[in-house]
Write an enzyme that holds these catalytic residues in place. Structure first.
Site, PDB file in Angstrom:
ATOM      1  N   HIS A   1       8.561   2.997   8.843  1.00 37.28           N
ATOM      2  CA  HIS A   1       8.330   1.872  10.033  1.00 37.28           C
ATOM      3  C   HIS A   1       7.122   2.616  10.809  1.00 37.28           C
ATOM      4  CE1 HIS A   1       9.331  -1.366  12.852  1.00 37.28           C
ATOM      5  NE2 HIS A   1       9.018  -0.747  13.828  1.00 37.28           N
TER       6      HIS A   1
ATOM      7  N   ILE B   1      16.509  -7.933   6.510  1.00 37.29           N
ATOM      8  CA  ILE B   1      17.842  -7.031   6.846  1.00 37.29           C
ATOM      9  C   ILE B   1      18.521  -6.892   5.527  1.00 37.29           C
ATOM     10  CG2 ILE B   1      19.888  -7.033   8.124  1.00 37.29           C
ATOM     11  CD1 ILE B   1      17.754  -6.577  10.128  1.00 37.29           C
TER      12      ILE B   1
ATOM     13  N   SER C   1       0.834  -1.357   0.098  1.00 34.29           N
ATOM     14  CA  SER C   1       0.078  -0.235   0.118  1.00 34.29           C
ATOM     15  C   SER C   1       0.918   1.376   0.026  1.00 34.29           C
ATOM     16  CB  SER C   1      -0.890  -0.106   1.124  1.00 34.29           C
ATOM     17  OG  SER C   1      -0.344   0.314   2.258  1.00 34.29           O
ATOM     18  N   ASN C   2       1.985   1.228   0.661  1.00 36.03           N
ATOM     19  CA  ASN C   2       3.022   2.324   0.436  1.00 36.03           C
ATOM     20  C   ASN C   2       3.371   2.396  -0.917  1.00 36.03           C
ATOM     21  OD1 ASN C   2       3.351   3.943   3.060  1.00 36.03           O
ATOM     22  ND2 ASN C   2       3.221   1.557   3.974  1.00 36.03           N
TER      23      ASN C   2
HETATM   24  C1  GAR Z   1       4.107  -0.785   6.573  1.00 35.11           C
HETATM   25  O1  GAR Z   1       3.030  -0.317   7.689  1.00 35.11           O
HETATM   26  C2  GAR Z   1       5.293  -0.424   6.798  1.00 35.11           C
HETATM   27  O2  GAR Z   1       5.509   0.700   7.971  1.00 35.11           O
HETATM   28  C3  GAR Z   1       5.840  -1.530   7.655  1.00 35.11           C
HETATM   29  O3  GAR Z   1       5.248  -2.545   6.830  1.00 35.11           O
HETATM   30  C4  GAR Z   1       3.955  -2.143   6.406  1.00 35.11           C
HETATM   31  C5  GAR Z   1       3.777  -2.477   4.877  1.00 35.11           C
HETATM   32  O4  GAR Z   1       2.557  -2.304   4.483  1.00 35.11           O
HETATM   33  N1  GAR Z   1       7.360  -1.856   7.788  1.00 35.11           N
HETATM   34  C6  GAR Z   1       7.900  -2.632   8.774  1.00 35.11           C
HETATM   35  O5  GAR Z   1       7.391  -2.863   9.684  1.00 35.11           O
HETATM   36  C7  GAR Z   1       9.541  -2.613   8.659  1.00 35.11           C
HETATM   37  N2  GAR Z   1       9.931  -3.002   9.753  1.00 35.11           N
HETATM   38  P1  GAR Z   1       2.316  -1.817   2.978  1.00 35.11           P
HETATM   39  O6  GAR Z   1       2.914  -3.408   2.307  1.00 35.11           O
HETATM   40  O7  GAR Z   1       0.958  -2.044   2.785  1.00 35.11           O
HETATM   41  O8  GAR Z   1       3.294  -0.836   2.364  1.00 35.11           O
END
Ligand code: GAR
Length: 199
Positions: A106, A89, A10-11
């Site tokens: 994050h 990582i 989604s990001n």
């Molecule tokens: C997001 O909330 C991001 O901040 C988190 O994973 C999610 C991905 O969502 N990242 C972490 O936890 C990194 N340690 P998305 O796939 O819908 O963008």
């Protein structure tokens, strides 16, 4: 730039949408994904963006698949790596050639609650405020110099779902904004490798 994702993406979508809407002046050249069946891959295909999907278990080591990724990024002239839910990582193989040019988002106010399920960790600890952090990446898990943070109040009736929805909404707004600052050289990592200057 290239976006790395492992899940829903989604990001990634928010970045693509910001570019399309003229709110962000970057070229998203590639999605790198360590799970070929992730929704992020579908989103990239739909947006007409090249995908580099791989399965880590097809490689002998992290160094081996990171070497493959570095080759692909260099071939395409990528100069910024945006981690968007990439749950691995990053080792020196990828870090060194892109030193200071890798960012991560994050879902907590780092250094609180690094790693997986930051939203669940915040609820379990009963904190009243959590948030979102964007930072430059170093060799650690969600460590590295902080570029921007937004705080979010946790409500008494919040569940993991309601809190996640508010956190994601903030992420989708904040990440394109910070990427824009980096691209304009308005958010830079100083020589000491720790201080971030915002102009
Ligand atoms: C997001 O909330 C991001 O901040 C988190 O994973 C999610 C991905 O969502 N990242 C972490 O936890 C990194 N340690 P998305 O796939 O819908 O963008």
């Amino acid at each position: 730039m290239a976006v790395f994702a492992s899940g829903s993406g989604s990001n990634f979508q928010a970045i693509v949408d910001a570019v399309r809407a003229g709110r962000l002046d970057v070229s998203v050249e590639l999605l790198v994904c360590d799970r070929p069946k992730a929704k992020a891959v579908e989103r990239a295909q739909h947006a007409g963006i090249d995908v580099l999907a791989f399965r880590p278990k097809d490689y002998g080591s992290r160094e081996e698949y990171e070497r493959m990724i570095v080759g692909e990024l260099q071939r395409r002239g990528i100069d910024l790596i945006v981690l968007a839910g990439y749950m691995r990582i990053i080792s020196a193989t990828l870090l060194e050639p892109f030193d200071g040019r890798i960012v991560n988002i994050h879902p907590s106010l780092l250094p609180s609650f690094p790693g997986v399920d930051a939203i669940g960790q915040a609820l379990t600890h009963g904190v009243k405020v959590t948030g979102v952090t964007v930072h430059f990446v170093d060799g650690g898990m969600d460590t590295g110099p902080i570029i921007a943070q937004r705080a979010i109040e946790i409500r008494e009736d919040d569940t993991a779902d309601t809190l996640a929805a508010r956190i994601h909404a903030i992420e989708h707004e904040l990440y394109p904004l910070v990427i824009g600052l980096i691209k304009q050289n308005r958010a830079t990592l100083l020589e000491d490798g720790r201080t971030v200057r915002i102009q």
